[in-house]
Design an enzyme around this catalytic site. Structure first.
Site, PDB file in Angstrom:
ATOM      1  N   TYR A  42     -37.230 -80.692 -60.144  1.00  0.00           N
ATOM      2  CA  TYR A  42     -37.490 -79.301 -60.537  1.00  0.00           C
ATOM      3  C   TYR A  42     -38.913 -79.239 -61.066  1.00  0.00           C
ATOM      4  O   TYR A  42     -39.514 -80.263 -61.424  1.00  0.00           O
ATOM      5  CB  TYR A  42     -36.476 -78.785 -61.564  1.00  0.00           C
ATOM      6  CG  TYR A  42     -36.284 -79.650 -62.785  1.00  0.00           C
ATOM      7  CD1 TYR A  42     -35.311 -80.647 -62.810  1.00  0.00           C
ATOM      8  CD2 TYR A  42     -37.067 -79.485 -63.928  1.00  0.00           C
ATOM      9  CE1 TYR A  42     -35.116 -81.447 -63.925  1.00  0.00           C
ATOM     10  CE2 TYR A  42     -36.883 -80.283 -65.048  1.00  0.00           C
ATOM     11  CZ  TYR A  42     -35.908 -81.255 -65.051  1.00  0.00           C
ATOM     12  OH  TYR A  42     -35.723 -82.058 -66.149  1.00  0.00           O
ATOM     13  N   ASP A  71     -26.447 -88.585 -78.216  1.00  0.00           N
ATOM     14  CA  ASP A  71     -26.231 -89.825 -77.469  1.00  0.00           C
ATOM     15  C   ASP A  71     -25.597 -90.918 -78.332  1.00  0.00           C
ATOM     16  O   ASP A  71     -24.906 -91.793 -77.800  1.00  0.00           O
ATOM     17  CB  ASP A  71     -27.568 -90.346 -76.905  1.00  0.00           C
ATOM     18  CG  ASP A  71     -27.929 -89.666 -75.588  1.00  0.00           C
ATOM     19  OD1 ASP A  71     -27.277 -88.667 -75.231  1.00  0.00           O
ATOM     20  OD2 ASP A  71     -28.878 -90.131 -74.929  1.00  0.00           O
ATOM     21  N   ARG A  95     -40.530 -82.869 -72.063  1.00  0.00           N
ATOM     22  CA  ARG A  95     -39.854 -83.281 -73.304  1.00  0.00           C
ATOM     23  C   ARG A  95     -40.781 -83.247 -74.517  1.00  0.00           C
ATOM     24  O   ARG A  95     -40.365 -82.856 -75.609  1.00  0.00           O
ATOM     25  CB  ARG A  95     -39.309 -84.706 -73.161  1.00  0.00           C
ATOM     26  CG  ARG A  95     -38.063 -84.752 -72.336  1.00  0.00           C
ATOM     27  CD  ARG A  95     -37.643 -86.180 -72.081  1.00  0.00           C
ATOM     28  NE  ARG A  95     -36.504 -86.196 -71.188  1.00  0.00           N
ATOM     29  CZ  ARG A  95     -35.250 -86.417 -71.561  1.00  0.00           C
ATOM     30  NH1 ARG A  95     -34.956 -86.668 -72.806  1.00  0.00           N
ATOM     31  NH2 ARG A  95     -34.275 -86.408 -70.676  1.00  0.00           N
TER      32      ARG A  95
END
Ligand SMILES: Cc1cc2nc3c(=O)[nH]c(=O)nc-3n(C[C@H](O)[C@H](O)[C@H](O)COP(=O)(O)OP(=O)(O)OC[C@H]3O[C@@H](n4cnc5c(N)ncnc54)[C@H](O)[C@@H]3O)c2cc1C
Length: 399
Positions: free
Chosen positions: A215, A293, A109
């Site tokens: 992942y 969000d 991120r």
């Protein structure tokens, strides 16, 4: 060139993508981020074609590719034996990009936020500006910050995440819905996972009341995981609480050794109560609008929160592109909400349902569930093939 002035509150994925999209349209903007530096709680994010298509359009293609890992496949395994239930190629044979028109990436991120802000050249990004309120008038909006600063804009976009301070202005106070699941997140070097059959796919391990997703990021050297456990209730008013690594390991007792090894290989430290928002009655007022969000928090089980946020940001910039500052801004914001609302409501629902399917107990329903997992790419085509620029509400549900 538009005469509109847009204030974006929040410099996360949504706010920074919005800034780039506004710049493409020649719309003047300023992003206000509360943090003193761009960082994110949490580790990695998975970006699907509906998100990466837009990031490529905004000129981030090469940079994104350089910092990301393409999973070899999307694999779903049984919780105990590790038997493969479904195996859909992603990077293998270039199958995912050929099918959905853009790549699938796992990316750290912080690296993503840095790439976005570099593309923006740090231009018009004000760090250390925590918004504490706003006043909307007929000719503009005044935004107030904790550091004493204030700013006037024609439109304010709340890209300030799940605990948005802008949202109450639009819809009043709204409480998050606890999903009945908690998540443990971690990063583990691949070399610490000798039991893992293959570290290259994006892989789910599905079992009664729990699942593990992982992942690779960091050139394939590190595995990012999210371990999800169903719990009867969440009583803490905070959405995160301290825990011991043994809590996660105990929750997966009896699972395949690759799973227990992964959740036990890092000092997790905290668990997150996974919440979403019930669909909001509206996303905007005359001059204030929500993205990401702030508008539609979803649980992470479809890996779509950030991807839907990217779509929102592109769509709101498109809708504002032909709106003059002195004109009818409310109509432009309504067009945006109409374009986005139904789609995100269904993705929110699907995200919850994914956990319900993953968590089914062994029994007669499993065969039907597994056939759904085997048909995943056709079922998800309406999400991953979506083009946020060209999109019309009718695109929803089209496989
Ligand atoms: C465990 C987990 C895993 C996930 N994995 C994925 C995934 O793989 N793929 C995916 O697509 N999505 C995923 N998501 C969802 C994704 O993280 C979010 O949907 C996405 O980050 C939303 O972006 P945003 O910009 O709306 O909000 P945020 O990323 O929360 O950014 C909001 C920004 O606003 C700032 N801010 C907040 N309040 C103020 C204020 N008052 N003033 C100024 N600034 C403020 C914050 O500091 C922050 O920088 C996951 C979520 C969780 C919880």
């Amino acid at each position: 060139m538009s005469d509109l002035r847009v204030a974006v509150v929040g410099g996360g994925i949504g706010g920074l993508v919005l800034a780039l999209a506004l710049r493409e349209h020649g719309i003047s903007f300023q992003v206000y981020e509360q943090a003193d530096e761009l960082r994110e709680i949490g580790a990695a994010v998975a970006l699907s074609a509906n998100g990466t298509r837009e990031l490529r359009r905004l000129g981030l293609g090469d940079q994104l590719e350089a910092i990301s890992v393409v999973p070899s496949a999307l694999v779903i395994r049984r919780w105990d034996t590790g038997e493969i239930i479904a195996d859909h190629p992603i990077g293998r044979d270039g199958a995912y990009e050929a099918r959905f028109g853009a790549p699938y990436f796992g990316v750290h991120r912080v690296a993503l936020l840095q790439a976005l802000s570099q593309r923006l050249s740090g231009e018009r990004l004000r760090l250390g500006h925590r918004c504490v309120g706003l006043e909307e008038g007929s000719s503009g909006v005044e935004v107030y910050f904790a550091n004493g600063a204030s700013s006037t804009a024609d439109v304010v976009v709340g890209a300030d995440g799940v605990h948005s301070v802008i949202r109450p202005h639009v819809v009043g106070e709204v409480r998050g819905r606890f999903s009945g699941t908690v998540g443990y997140r971690g990063l583990v070097p691949v070399e610490d996972l000798p039991s893992l059959p293959d570290p290259t796919p994006l892989q789910f391990w599905a079992g009664p009341g729990r699942h593990l997703l992982h992942y690779a990021i960091d050139g394939g050297r590190t595995v990012n995981f999210l371990a999800v456990v169903r719990v009867p209730e969440w009583t803490n008013s905070a959405w995160m609480e301290a825990c011991a690594v043994s809590d996660a390991v105990d929750a997966f007792a009896g699972w395949h050794p690759a799973v227990t090894e992964m959740v036990g290989a890092t000092d997790i430290g905290s668990r997150w109560a996974l919440h979403d928002l019930a669909p909001l009655p509206r996303w905007h007022s005359d001059r204030v609008v929500l993205v990401g969000d702030a508008a539609h928090t979803m649980v992470p089980h479809q890996g779509q929160g950030a991807n839907q946020t990217i779509e929102d940001s592109v769509a709101v910039a498109d809708c504002l592109a032909d709106a003059p500052a002195s004109g009818d801004l409310r109509s432009a914001l309504s067009r945006y909400e109409k374009r986005r609302r139904k789609r995100t409501v269904v993705v929110q629902w699907l995200s919850r349902r994914t956990a319900d399917l993953m968590h089914l107990p062994d029994g007669p329903q499993i065969a039907h569930r597994d056939s759904q997992f085997a048909a995943l790419y056709s079922e998800l085509a309406w999400i991953h093939s979506y083009d946020a620029h060209a999109a019309q509400p009718a695109a929803l549900g089209a496989a």
